[in-house]
Design a protein around this motif. Structure first.
Motif, PDB file in Angstrom:
ATOM      1  N   UNK A  60       4.138 -33.275   6.992  1.00 25.93           N
ATOM      2  CA  UNK A  60       3.284 -33.634   5.859  1.00 25.93           C
ATOM      3  C   UNK A  60       3.987 -33.338   4.540  1.00 25.93           C
ATOM      4  N   UNK A  61       4.665 -32.189   4.467  1.00 22.60           N
ATOM      5  CA  UNK A  61       5.374 -31.814   3.241  1.00 22.60           C
ATOM      6  C   UNK A  61       6.489 -32.806   2.936  1.00 22.60           C
ATOM      7  N   UNK A  74       8.744 -37.361  -0.064  1.00 23.00           N
ATOM      8  CA  UNK A  74       9.403 -38.675  -0.038  1.00 23.00           C
ATOM      9  C   UNK A  74       8.551 -39.719  -0.755  1.00 23.00           C
ATOM     10  N   UNK A  75       7.242 -39.674  -0.538  1.00 22.90           N
ATOM     11  CA  UNK A  75       6.340 -40.626  -1.191  1.00 22.90           C
ATOM     12  C   UNK A  75       6.374 -40.450  -2.707  1.00 22.90           C
ATOM     13  N   UNK A  76       6.424 -39.198  -3.156  1.00 21.76           N
ATOM     14  CA  UNK A  76       6.495 -38.923  -4.596  1.00 21.76           C
ATOM     15  C   UNK A  76       7.766 -39.509  -5.192  1.00 21.76           C
ATOM     16  N   UNK A 130       3.386 -45.020  11.732  1.00 23.04           N
ATOM     17  CA  UNK A 130       4.445 -45.072  12.740  1.00 23.04           C
ATOM     18  C   UNK A 130       5.650 -44.243  12.309  1.00 23.04           C
ATOM     19  N   UNK A 131       6.035 -44.338  11.045  1.00 21.50           N
ATOM     20  CA  UNK A 131       7.190 -43.586  10.541  1.00 21.50           C
ATOM     21  C   UNK A 131       6.884 -42.089  10.483  1.00 21.50           C
ATOM     22  N   UNK A 132       5.663 -41.744  10.125  1.00 22.76           N
ATOM     23  CA  UNK A 132       5.262 -40.331  10.100  1.00 22.76           C
ATOM     24  C   UNK A 132       5.346 -39.738  11.505  1.00 22.76           C
ATOM     25  N   UNK A 133       4.886 -40.483  12.499  1.00 19.90           N
ATOM     26  CA  UNK A 133       4.910 -39.989  13.871  1.00 19.90           C
ATOM     27  C   UNK A 133       6.343 -39.854  14.383  1.00 19.90           C
ATOM     28  N   UNK A 134       7.209 -40.765  13.983  1.00 16.09           N
ATOM     29  CA  UNK A 134       8.626 -40.644  14.353  1.00 16.09           C
ATOM     30  C   UNK A 134       9.222 -39.382  13.755  1.00 16.09           C
TER      31      UNK A 134
END
Length: 228
Positions: free
Chosen positions: A124-125, A130-132, A210-214
């Motif tokens: 999550x961190x 990365x999103x920021x 999907x990318x988060x789970x990877x």
């Protein structure tokens, strides 16, 4: 026909609504994954869970089915029908829960449940960071597309070879996959406005999920390897 325009060409209010709906759906997908995974851990026999990892050809078949089914789920999630979009997202959450089942089981039994919480926190961190970067940076990250594509094919080849010939890909492969997953999140986030119309937030959320789970898979693998 859909009348929505690309997010990049929409108003600020529409953009804000699209991003809000996308990330809310990502959060709901994660919560649904947790719920489904919990149910599977309680109803699937231990012998069957361990067999998924122990028999490499069975695991190879599972991986193959997962990839084919994920393409179908992605197609559904981008449908013009809202109900079909949710069917695709829900189906993909179920697929992820099944594919994660042996790894989560081993983490709980042999490494302790705390390692899952640590991996989730790190995931999550990293996703938030990365999103920021993607939202605040003015850089064009389109160059990552070819890198991600080539890296993905190499990774799949190594995974299949490892299953067929029975060798362990090791810690550095997991580190490389964390980097690849991070690059994918960065690319996908930066392209949200250019790849989707304002009504495709379900499909956008599936790609991010999907990318988060990877990323979570390989962070968890790294933490487990340090405890073994």
């Amino acid at each position: 026909m859909m009348t929505d325009v690309l997010v990049a060409h929409s108003s600020d209010v529409e953009k804000a609504s699209f991003y809000k709906k996308t990330y809310l759906h990502v959060a709901f997908a994660i919560l649904a994954f947790i719920g489904v995974e919990t149910v599977l851990l309680n109803i699937v026999p231990e012998q069957l869970i361990l067999a998924m990892f122990a028999q490499r050809y069975l695991w190879l078949l599972i991986i193959g089915v997962f990839w084919l089914a994920s393409f179908l789920a992605t197609k559904w999630s981008l449908s013009q029908s809202k109900s079909t979009q949710y069917l695709g997202l829900g189906f993909y959450v179920l697929l992820e829960a099944v594919i994660f089942l042996p790894l989560i089981y081993i983490a709980v039994v042999y490494a302790g449940g705390s390692v899952i919480f640590q991996a989730a926190t790190l995931t999550v961190a990293m996703f938030a960071g990365i999103s920021a970067v993607a939202f605040t940076s003015k850089r064009d990250f389109s160059f990552l597309r070819n890198i991600i594509t080539i890296g993905g094919f190499i990774a799949i080849g190594l995974i299949v070879a490892g299953m067929i010939f029975g060798f362990n890909l090791g810690l550095w492969f997991s580190v490389g996959m964390v980097i690849l997953a991070s690059a994918t999140i960065l690319y996908q986030t930066s392209k949200l406005k250019d790849a989707y119309v304002t009504d495709q937030y379900v499909g956008a959320s599936l790609q991010l999920f999907a990318s988060i789970m990877l990323l979570f898979w390989y962070i968890l693998s790294i933490l487990m390897s340090r405890r073994s």
